[in-house]
Each structure stands twice: as structure tokens, then as C-alpha cells.
Motif scaffolding. Structure first.
Motif, PDB file in Angstrom:
ATOM      1  N   THR A   1     -25.704  53.261-104.765  1.00 20.28           N
ATOM      2  CA  THR A   1     -26.613  52.660-103.778  1.00 20.28           C
ATOM      3  C   THR A   1     -26.794  53.613-102.603  1.00 20.28           C
ATOM      4  O   THR A   1     -26.045  54.579-102.437  1.00 20.28           O
ATOM      5  CB  THR A   1     -26.073  51.326-103.207  1.00 20.28           C
ATOM      6  OG1 THR A   1     -25.047  51.615-102.239  1.00 20.28           O
ATOM      7  CG2 THR A   1     -25.506  50.429-104.287  1.00 20.28           C
TER       8      THR A   1
ATOM      9  N   ASN B   1     -35.294  47.396-103.087  1.00 16.78           N
ATOM     10  CA  ASN B   1     -34.262  46.976-104.024  1.00 16.78           C
ATOM     11  C   ASN B   1     -32.970  46.704-103.250  1.00 16.78           C
ATOM     12  O   ASN B   1     -32.790  47.217-102.142  1.00 16.78           O
ATOM     13  CB  ASN B   1     -34.055  48.091-105.050  1.00 16.78           C
ATOM     14  CG  ASN B   1     -33.261  47.662-106.264  1.00 16.78           C
ATOM     15  OD1 ASN B   1     -33.068  46.477-106.509  1.00 16.78           O
ATOM     16  ND2 ASN B   1     -32.796  48.628-107.030  1.00 16.78           N
ATOM     17  N   GLU B   2     -32.058  45.916-103.829  1.00 17.01           N
ATOM     18  CA  GLU B   2     -30.762  45.684-103.190  1.00 17.01           C
ATOM     19  C   GLU B   2     -29.728  45.362-104.258  1.00 17.01           C
ATOM     20  O   GLU B   2     -30.072  45.056-105.407  1.00 17.01           O
ATOM     21  CB  GLU B   2     -30.856  44.571-102.148  1.00 17.01           C
ATOM     22  CG  GLU B   2     -31.328  43.226-102.655  1.00 17.01           C
ATOM     23  CD  GLU B   2     -31.384  42.198-101.522  1.00 17.01           C
ATOM     24  OE1 GLU B   2     -30.439  41.397-101.411  1.00 17.01           O
ATOM     25  OE2 GLU B   2     -32.363  42.204-100.752  1.00 17.01           O
TER      26      GLU B   2
ATOM     27  N   THR C   1     -28.096  50.075-108.795  1.00 16.37           N
ATOM     28  CA  THR C   1     -29.417  49.697-108.293  1.00 16.37           C
ATOM     29  C   THR C   1     -30.161  50.888-107.706  1.00 16.37           C
ATOM     30  O   THR C   1     -31.383  50.912-107.698  1.00 16.37           O
ATOM     31  CB  THR C   1     -29.343  48.599-107.219  1.00 16.37           C
ATOM     32  OG1 THR C   1     -28.540  49.055-106.130  1.00 16.37           O
ATOM     33  CG2 THR C   1     -28.792  47.305-107.800  1.00 16.37           C
TER      34      THR C   1
ATOM     35  N   GLY D   1     -36.221  49.448-107.850  1.00 13.73           N
ATOM     36  CA  GLY D   1     -36.140  48.012-108.065  1.00 13.73           C
ATOM     37  C   GLY D   1     -36.967  47.558-109.249  1.00 13.73           C
ATOM     38  O   GLY D   1     -37.723  48.330-109.852  1.00 13.73           O
TER      39      GLY D   1
ATOM     40  N   CYS E   1     -30.514  51.275-104.784  1.00 11.56           N
ATOM     41  CA  CYS E   1     -31.280  50.682-103.684  1.00 11.56           C
ATOM     42  C   CYS E   1     -31.250  51.592-102.445  1.00 11.56           C
ATOM     43  O   CYS E   1     -30.276  52.314-102.231  1.00 11.56           O
ATOM     44  CB  CYS E   1     -30.724  49.300-103.345  1.00 11.56           C
ATOM     45  SG  CYS E   1     -29.024  49.291-102.776  1.00 11.56           S
ATOM     46  N   PRO E   2     -32.377  51.624-101.706  1.00 13.99           N
ATOM     47  CA  PRO E   2     -33.513  50.693-101.754  1.00 13.99           C
ATOM     48  C   PRO E   2     -34.572  51.025-102.805  1.00 13.99           C
ATOM     49  O   PRO E   2     -35.567  50.326-102.905  1.00 13.99           O
ATOM     50  CB  PRO E   2     -34.107  50.817-100.358  1.00 13.99           C
ATOM     51  CG  PRO E   2     -33.822  52.235 -99.957  1.00 13.99           C
ATOM     52  CD  PRO E   2     -32.466  52.530-100.537  1.00 13.99           C
TER      53      PRO E   2
END
Length: 272
Positions: A13, A229-230, A216, A222, A218-219
Motif C-alpha cells: 500500500t 483504492n483502499e 491493493t 482499485g 492503494c490509492p
């Protein structure tokens, strides 16, 4: 292997990104509610180091830091450019100083998009920076969290050449045949939620489940292009893998979490 705390593990992440500045507490709460037991937070630039360390200290029961220099950097105007030796020199001491806190050296790797590497010299400097970080990870007995955009085959070849021991290839967009070369070396691959809108089903199909983990990124990456995204979305990756593999989501969650702990042993410290 049985985890002390059951849950998803998001292996890649960028929660210190400015897109989370206004609601990071809510994002972390959403992750917990969705069953995320741990998330690895990676750096990209030298400026990220204090941000990532501070964030992971604030949420030390769920976040663990990864420190490294990404092959793509930004200049003072925010324009993307190829990494330089100076970028690496700025952070080596910080990585060594925090070696007992971090889960991996990352995000490191190669990025051979034409706009980033317009000529061979740019590719050479990326390889040099990657080689130095592989050697540093080996010295500190830490795994690598690796980027390989537009350079899947080349990244795996470089990691083998440089003697990388423990590797996660995140969001791999190379050919499945190239991924299999990494599997032969014992590397792991993480699958982001964007898998539901890409053409990487063949990769998920061919990768053995014992070499897969969840992420993920993230961000970015997504399930819906352009939307933030998270970590809560990591279950989307899990469900997709389960569908392709003909497994239950619970099986995929359990196996990928076990794989993550195997790859990143320091996760055991927060999975209590």
C-alpha cells in the motif's frame, strides 16, 4: 502454520499518500471492519520516509513500514523522472537505521515505460539502484517489495542476477511465462483489486496459490479505474482469486495470509 490473528494481509500500500491525508483514520477503520489484519506501507521517494514511519508508528497494530527507492521519482515541479544515484544515496542510512522496524526494502524495482527510460542510460541507472537495494536487503536479511512495470521479464532476470533471496513482485503485468521464471526462484506475486478490470486472469490461473498474496497498491489499482483504492478492497482480490482457482474465499484468505507471513516474518509481531 496458524496465524495468531486471522484476517487479510495487504502486502503493498501507499497509505502515506496525500490522497489519505484528510481521512486516514476512517480508512484504517474501514480496513479493520473488512477484516484486514495487517498492511504493508511502502515508500516511493526520500520524502516519504518520515511520513511512512510516522504513520506506521501511529497505527502500529495494523501497519508495518517498507523503506526503499522506487525507479520512478518526481522533480521539484512534480514531473515524473527516472531515479538517480543521488535519490538512493539520500536514503541508504535511513534504511539501515530503521532496519529493525521495517518489514521489507521497498518499493524498489524497474520501470521501463518509454517516457521514464527514453534511452539505455536510464535503464542502466535503474538497474544500478536496484542492485544496490538487493544487496542492502541481503545484508539486512530483509525481503524486497518489487515494482516491475513494463519490465516484468527484465526485473526477474535482474533479481536473479543480483542474488535476491526473498521477493514479492507486486501487480506484475508481465507474461505468465515470465512469472513462472520467478516462481522457479521462489518469488511471490501479489494481486491487486484492479484484476477485475484487467486481462491478467491467465496470470492468476497459472500462478500456484502457494506463491500468491494479496495487495491493493492503494490509492491506485482499485476495482474502478480512477477511483481511490483502499485496503478494505483487498477482499476483492481474494474473491477474484477464489473464483478463478475454484476455491472458497476463506481458503484463499488463509493461504495468502500464511504466504505473507512466510515472506515477511516480521508480520508475526503484529498478528497477535
Amino acid at each position: 502454520m496458524s496465524l495468531l490473528k486471522e484476517g487479510y494481509i495487504d502486502c503493498h500500500t501507499h497509505l502515506a499518500d496525500s490522497m489519505f491525508d484528510h481521512d486516514i483514520e476512517t480508512v484504517i477503520q474501514n480496513a479493520r471492519k473488512s477484516g484486514v489484519a495487517a498492511a504493508l506501507v511502502c515508500t516511493i521517494t526520500p520524502r516519504d520516509f518520515p511520513l511512512v514511519l510516522r504513520l506506521c508508528e501511529q497505527y502500529s497494530d495494523i501497519l508495518v513500514p517498507c523503506l526503499g527507492i522506487h525507479p520512478v521519482q518526481k522533480d521539484c515541479n512534480g514531473e515524473v523522472q527516472c531515479v538517480t544515484q543521488k535519490d538512493l544515496d539520500e536514503v541508504v542510512t535511513e534504511i539501515e537505521k530503521n532496519a529493525d522496524k521495517i518489514c521489507a526494502v521497498g518499493e524498489v524495482g524497474l520501470d521501463f515505460q518509454p517516457r521514464i527510460t527514453p534511452d539505455t542510460s536510464h535503464k542502466d541507472i535503474q538497474r544500478s539502484v536496484l542492485k544496490a537495494q538487493v544487496e542492502l536487503a541481503n545484508k539486512l536479511n530483509l525481503p524486497l517489495n518489487v515494482h516491475s512495470r513494463s519490465a516484468g521479464k527484465q526485473t526477474i532476470a535482474a533479481l536473479k542476477e543480483f542474488g535476491a533471496r526473498s521477493v514479492l513482485l507486486h501487480a506484475f503485468d508481465g507474461r505468465p511465462s515470465s512469472a513462472m521464471e520467478g516462481i522457479a526462484e521462489g518469488y511471490f506475486f501479489s494481486i491487486p483489486p484492479s484484476i477485475v478490470r484487467t486481462e491478467q486472469m491467465k496470470l492468476v490461473k497459472q500462478l500456484p496459490i502457494d506463491s500468491m498474496v494479496l495487495e491493493t497498491d492503494c490509492p491506485g489499482l482499485g476495482p474502478v479505474k480512477g477511483e481511490r483504492n483502499e485496503p478494505a478492497n483487498v477482499q476483492i482480490s481474494c474473491d477474484y482469486i477464489a473464483k478463478v482457482k475454484g476455491m472458497t474465499p476463506q481458503e484463499v484468505k488463509r493461504i495468502t495470509s500464511q504466504n505473507a507471513v512466510k515472506l515477511f516474518p516480521r508480520l508475526k509481531l503484529i498478528l497477535k
